[in-house]
Design a protein around this motif. Structure first.
Motif, PDB file in Angstrom:
ATOM      1  N   ARG A   1       0.832  -1.204   0.000  1.00 26.87           N
ATOM      2  CA  ARG A   1       0.000   0.000   0.000  1.00 26.87           C
ATOM      3  C   ARG A   1       0.870   1.259   0.000  1.00 26.87           C
ATOM      4  NH1 ARG A   1      -4.438   1.998   4.340  1.00 26.87           N
ATOM      5  NH2 ARG A   1      -5.052   3.795   3.091  1.00 26.87           N
TER       6      ARG A   1
ATOM      7  N   ARG B   1       2.513   1.743  -3.425  1.00 25.59           N
ATOM      8  CA  ARG B   1       1.632   2.267  -4.470  1.00 25.59           C
ATOM      9  C   ARG B   1       1.114   3.672  -4.165  1.00 25.59           C
ATOM     10  NH1 ARG B   1       0.819  -0.989  -9.185  1.00 25.59           N
ATOM     11  NH2 ARG B   1       1.373  -3.093  -8.584  1.00 25.59           N
ATOM     12  N   GLU B   2       0.838   3.939  -2.879  1.00 23.37           N
ATOM     13  CA  GLU B   2       0.205   5.227  -2.555  1.00 23.37           C
ATOM     14  C   GLU B   2       1.203   6.355  -2.319  1.00 23.37           C
ATOM     15  OE1 GLU B   2      -2.809   5.138   0.498  1.00 23.37           O
ATOM     16  OE2 GLU B   2      -3.698   3.306  -0.297  1.00 23.37           O
TER      17      GLU B   2
ATOM     18  N   ARG C   1      -9.102   8.760  -8.661  1.00 26.03           N
ATOM     19  CA  ARG C   1      -8.026   8.180  -7.836  1.00 26.03           C
ATOM     20  C   ARG C   1      -8.066   8.741  -6.407  1.00 26.03           C
ATOM     21  NH1 ARG C   1      -2.739   6.032  -8.658  1.00 26.03           N
ATOM     22  NH2 ARG C   1      -3.550   4.728 -10.309  1.00 26.03           N
TER      23      ARG C   1
ATOM     24  N   GLN D   1      -9.722   6.541  -3.863  1.00 27.91           N
ATOM     25  CA  GLN D   1      -9.296   5.137  -3.795  1.00 27.91           C
ATOM     26  C   GLN D   1      -8.108   4.921  -2.857  1.00 27.91           C
ATOM     27  OE1 GLN D   1      -8.363   4.660  -7.929  1.00 27.91           O
ATOM     28  NE2 GLN D   1     -10.470   4.189  -8.501  1.00 27.91           N
ATOM     29  N   TYR D   2      -7.926   3.669  -2.488  1.00 24.28           N
ATOM     30  CA  TYR D   2      -6.722   3.263  -1.755  1.00 24.28           C
ATOM     31  C   TYR D   2      -6.216   1.988  -2.418  1.00 24.28           C
ATOM     32  CZ  TYR D   2      -9.735  -0.229   0.372  1.00 24.28           C
ATOM     33  OH  TYR D   2     -10.593  -1.279   0.545  1.00 24.28           O
ATOM     34  N   TRP D   3      -4.972   1.632  -2.125  1.00 22.44           N
ATOM     35  CA  TRP D   3      -4.442   0.393  -2.697  1.00 22.44           C
ATOM     36  C   TRP D   3      -4.857  -0.771  -1.808  1.00 22.44           C
ATOM     37  CZ3 TRP D   3      -2.716  -1.054  -7.259  1.00 22.44           C
ATOM     38  CH2 TRP D   3      -2.172  -2.338  -7.373  1.00 22.44           C
TER      39      TRP D   3
ATOM     40  N   ARG E   1      -5.123  -4.123  -6.062  1.00 19.56           N
ATOM     41  CA  ARG E   1      -5.591  -3.116  -7.026  1.00 19.56           C
ATOM     42  C   ARG E   1      -6.145  -1.905  -6.292  1.00 19.56           C
ATOM     43  NH1 ARG E   1     -11.235  -3.286  -7.638  1.00 19.56           N
ATOM     44  NH2 ARG E   1     -12.202  -5.240  -7.002  1.00 19.56           N
ATOM     45  N   TRP E   2      -6.292  -0.816  -7.043  1.00 19.96           N
ATOM     46  CA  TRP E   2      -6.912   0.375  -6.495  1.00 19.96           C
ATOM     47  C   TRP E   2      -8.385   0.079  -6.260  1.00 19.96           C
ATOM     48  CZ3 TRP E   2      -3.993   4.210  -4.805  1.00 19.96           C
ATOM     49  CH2 TRP E   2      -2.714   4.354  -5.338  1.00 19.96           C
ATOM     50  N   THR E   3      -8.859   0.437  -5.083  1.00 22.29           N
ATOM     51  CA  THR E   3     -10.239   0.133  -4.729  1.00 22.29           C
ATOM     52  C   THR E   3     -10.890   1.390  -4.171  1.00 22.29           C
ATOM     53  OG1 THR E   3      -9.600  -2.111  -4.185  1.00 22.29           O
ATOM     54  CG2 THR E   3     -11.665  -1.349  -3.230  1.00 22.29           C
ATOM     55  N   THR E   4     -12.129   1.600  -4.541  1.00 24.41           N
ATOM     56  CA  THR E   4     -12.822   2.788  -4.039  1.00 24.41           C
ATOM     57  C   THR E   4     -13.190   2.582  -2.574  1.00 24.41           C
ATOM     58  OG1 THR E   4     -13.728   3.165  -6.211  1.00 24.41           O
ATOM     59  CG2 THR E   4     -14.822   4.285  -4.384  1.00 24.41           C
TER      60      THR E   4
END
Ligand code: BGC
Length: 745
Positions: A207, A210-211, A706, A709-711, A717-720
């Motif tokens: 996380r 990616r973030e 984006r 969203q968070y990872w 995957r990116w998820t809302t």
């Protein structure tokens, strides 16, 4: 009759030329689609030619294919100006007379401008200098996240926030590449300290990766369409990042569908098979095993040279990976050296100096200004005392690969003297402290003698003496580009100021209440005397126009509008990396690898101080002005937003003071949904606006999807994150007076 003959001749020539044009091989046809040119050229290349184009032939160049008319490819550092030429196979100066350049401000200063238009101008101007110098790729910009204030190279990066870095890197890359010069965004990835950069193995959650650590690279690839990415020296998941299956194979070339080249950092390749299979495309700077350090012209022995060819010939590796690499290199050629669409080159043009000056003026941050002591009041002042080595020291020489050979660098003292000439104000100088008097990098010598053998006590006594009765005491201090300060290869050992500057500042503050401290550094330094001085400016490393920029800010010809691109802690323990004792890590494998676990996860910078409820010395996004602004009437265009939608916030900004100035409207979002662990708030958008006194303007910022969203580590995957949000708007991360609520459906 003559006319007819001429016409016939002209027609015949035109027909012959058309025929010749028709016979042009596709790869030479500038009008043919690039992929067709790539395939055509590839089909004509021999194995040796293919192997040749994927590794260096000199310190900074790789070969083209002369037989096919494809020129050699020249890279150069990066990222603040075009590095002077070194010899073919040595680091020493080539001694050219046409490689004195403009030094643009360091990237921390650019980031502090919070002005993407200036990033574009920076890239474009640098690209024009590169074109003049015959460079096809600039090794930069750097977008590694400022996680640890001690990192010796933070000055070359764009701060701690992934969104700010992403928004600034895209126009920089576009501006640079608009000249036909490739960017090489570095150092991919997780290169967040220098000290053990060749040994450190980063352990970080997916996380946070990616973030926090990847978004600027991702934006550079997907939006900036960068043609080059440089792998970093460090390891991740026990693999060097120049030959890393996860970061290069899976993420960059897989998830992001990157079609450019991966260039090794100089000496960052370690193994032929890993490099070949995991995504390295061009190898530079190696000193391969079996060769002594410094073996000359060792290029054929590079991992991706003869050893690679041999593995192919022995049938141990197929040519599938090789062809993919060569395709990428050819694409790079057709985008740069083989393109007819390249900008003209200009070295040291007036426009480049203007750009450097403007970036500096917009990036310098007014951190503190008690009693509105700044700007200097020219009507009242009689004597200004300038103190400190950094007022007279060249800062463009040193610091590692970003070191430059400038046409000129206006020193702060000279800039102030020039600005005050003719005003009747006397400018005095006292050295105050002696720091680094050397000033040499790779044979470029700052031609100034800074040697001063007086003991510290007498330097301080002299400064104190001169400070008595001065209307202003302006100290230029902080760090410089020597080892263990703002320089490549090492980190600082602590946050404190070197050379006994604290004693100097304290002594001056005792005798004069109008002390202004101009801090030259790429990152936060400890300021135990903060409350005792009147004003503090964060002056970065601002390049060729330094003295002019400082004078204009100090005198109010330019109104400061820079904002900190990172959190300025009181002490190191205010930040996760140090509070959790993660730095520099734990040695293993007989002192070969040092594991550094980023235990703070996504809580970097203000995300950490917010979570801990700590007040930093100066907050992320903080920066004062000589005028005042008022933000009112925040409105949003919807209360509910679809996961793939966007939301627009509008706020009215008014310049309520009596000077023109610029303000950065900052928009943060708090996720209140409770779905996952979330920072108190995160920067999601910003916009810089310039206003005349009394002028108002609506500023509009759109965010999403984006930003919602968070990872998701489970699903990779990116998820809302569905649910409630608070939108916070203001002018610094600790000054967000306006709020609105919305829901992500
Ligand atoms: C640095 C890179 C630089 C390269 C070439 C390396 O040591 O890490 O940033 O581009 O050298 O000078």
């Amino acid at each position: 009759m003559r006319k007819i003959q001429f016409l016939l001749l002209a027609t015949a020539v035109a027909m012959a030329m058309t025929a010749m044009a028709q016979q042009l091989p596709v790869y030479l046809d500038d009008n043919a689609p690039i992929e067709q040119r790539v395939e055509d050229a590839l089909s004509r290349m021999t194995l040796d030619e293919k192997i040749a184009v994927i590794h260096a032939q000199s310190k900074f160049s790789s070969p083209g294919v002369k037989r096919l008319g494809l020129p050699d490819f020249w890279t150069d550092d990066g990222p603040h100006g075009v590095r002077p030429d070194v010899l073919w196979d040595e680091w020493e100066q080539a001694g050219q007379t046409n490689d004195s350049c403009v030094a643009f401000p360091a990237l921390t200063c650019l980031a502090a401008s919070w002005n993407p238009d200036l990033a574009r101008l920076f890239g474009r101007s640098l690209g024009e200098e590169a074109r003049y110098r015959g460079k096809d790729m600039i090794l930069g910009p750097g977008v590694n996240i400022n996680r640890n204030p001690l990192n010796g190279r933070n000055f070359e990066y764009m701060g701690e926030d992934p969104l700010l870095a992403a928004r600034m890197v895209v126009p920089y890359v576009q501006g640079l590449q608009s000249t036909g010069t490739a960017a090489c965004v570095k150092h991919f990835c997780l290169n967040n300290d220098e000290e053990y950069r060749h040994q450190v193995n980063v352990i970080v959650s997916d996380r946070a990766l990616r973030e926090i650590y990847l978004p600027a690279f991702e934006a550079a690839v997907k939006e900036g369409h960068t043609w080059g990415i440089m792998g970093s020296y460090n390891l991740y998941k026990d693999q060097y990042c120049c030959q890393n299956q996860y970061t290069l194979g899976q993420i960059l070339k897989g998830d992001w569908q990157y079609d450019g080249v991966v260039v090794s950092d100089w000496g960052g390749a370690h193994d032929t098979e890993m490099a070949v299979k995991n995504g390295l495309d061009m190898e530079f700077g190696s000193w391969t095993d079996g060769l002594a350090w410094g073996a000359s012209n060792a290029y054929d022995a590079y991992y991706m040279a003869q050893p690679y060819k041999q593995l192919i010939q022995e049938g141990k590796l197929s040519t599938r990976e090789l062809d993919d690499k060569v395709r990428r290199v050819l694409r790079l050629f057709f985008r740069t050296t083989m393109s007819n669409n390249r900008a003209r080159g200009f070295l040291c043009s007036e426009a480049h100096y203007d750009a450097a000056l403007e970036i500096a003026q917009q990036g310098i941050v007014l951190l503190q200004n008690k009693r509105s002591i700044l700007p200097i009041d020219v009507d009242k002042a009689r004597r200004v005392l300038v103190v400190g080595e950094n007022a007279i020291k060249m800062m463009t020489v040193g610091g590692g690969s970003s070191s430059l050979k400038v046409q000129h660098e206006i020193l702060p003292l000279d800039g102030i003297k020039a600005r005050l000439a003719g005003t009747g104000i006397q400018v005095d100088y006292a050295r105050g402290y002696v720091g680094d008097t050397t000033g040499e990098y790779n044979g470029v010598v700052a031609k100034q003698s800074l040697v001063d053998n007086r003991p510290a006590a007498s330097l301080i006594a002299e400064a104190v003496d001169k400070a008595r009765g001065a209307d202003y005491v302006i100290i230029f201090g902080g760090l410089n580009k020597s080892d263990y300060q703002d320089a490549e290869g090492h980190d600082r050992r602590h946050m404190g100021m070197p050379y006994g500057q604290d004693e100097l500042v304290e002594a001056l503050a005792r005798v004069n209440k109008n002390v202004v401290f101009v801090n030259i550094s790429g990152d936060a330094v400890a300021m135990p005397w903060r409350d005792k001085v009147a004003a503090i400016l964060q002056g970065w490393f601002v390049g060729s126009e330094a003295g002019k920029a400082f004078a204009s800010i100090l005198l109010g010809d330019a109104n400061p509008s820079g904002k900190l691109p990172f959190t300025w802690p009181v002490s190191l323990d205010d930040l996760g990396a140090h509070a959790l004792g993660t730095y520099p890590g734990t040695w293993r494998d007989g002192h070969k690898i040092i594991d550094e676990e980023y235990k703070e996860g996504i809580y970097v910078g203000y995300r950490w101080t917010d979570k801990q409820g700590k007040r930093p010395m100066f907050a992320f996004g903080h920066g004062l002005s000589y005028t005042t602004f008022k933000l009112t009437n925040l409105r949003i265009d919807k209360q509910q937003v679809a996961p793939d939608g966007s939301i627009t916030a509008t706020v009215t900004v008014k310049n309520t003071g009596n000077r023109a100035g610029a303000e950065v409207v900052q928009l943060y979002v708090s996720d209140l949904s409770g779905n996952v662990d979330m920072p108190v708030k995160e920067l999601r958008g910003f916009s810089k606006v310039t206003l005349q006194p009394g002028q108002s303007q609506d500023v509009t910022i759109t965010i999403g999807p984006r930003a919602f969203q968070y990872w998701d580590e489970q699903q990779s995957r990116w998820t809302t994150s569905h649910g409630k949000r608070t939108l916070l708007v203001g002018t610094a991360s600790d000054n967000l007076p306006l709020k609105a609520s919305f829901t992500v459906l």
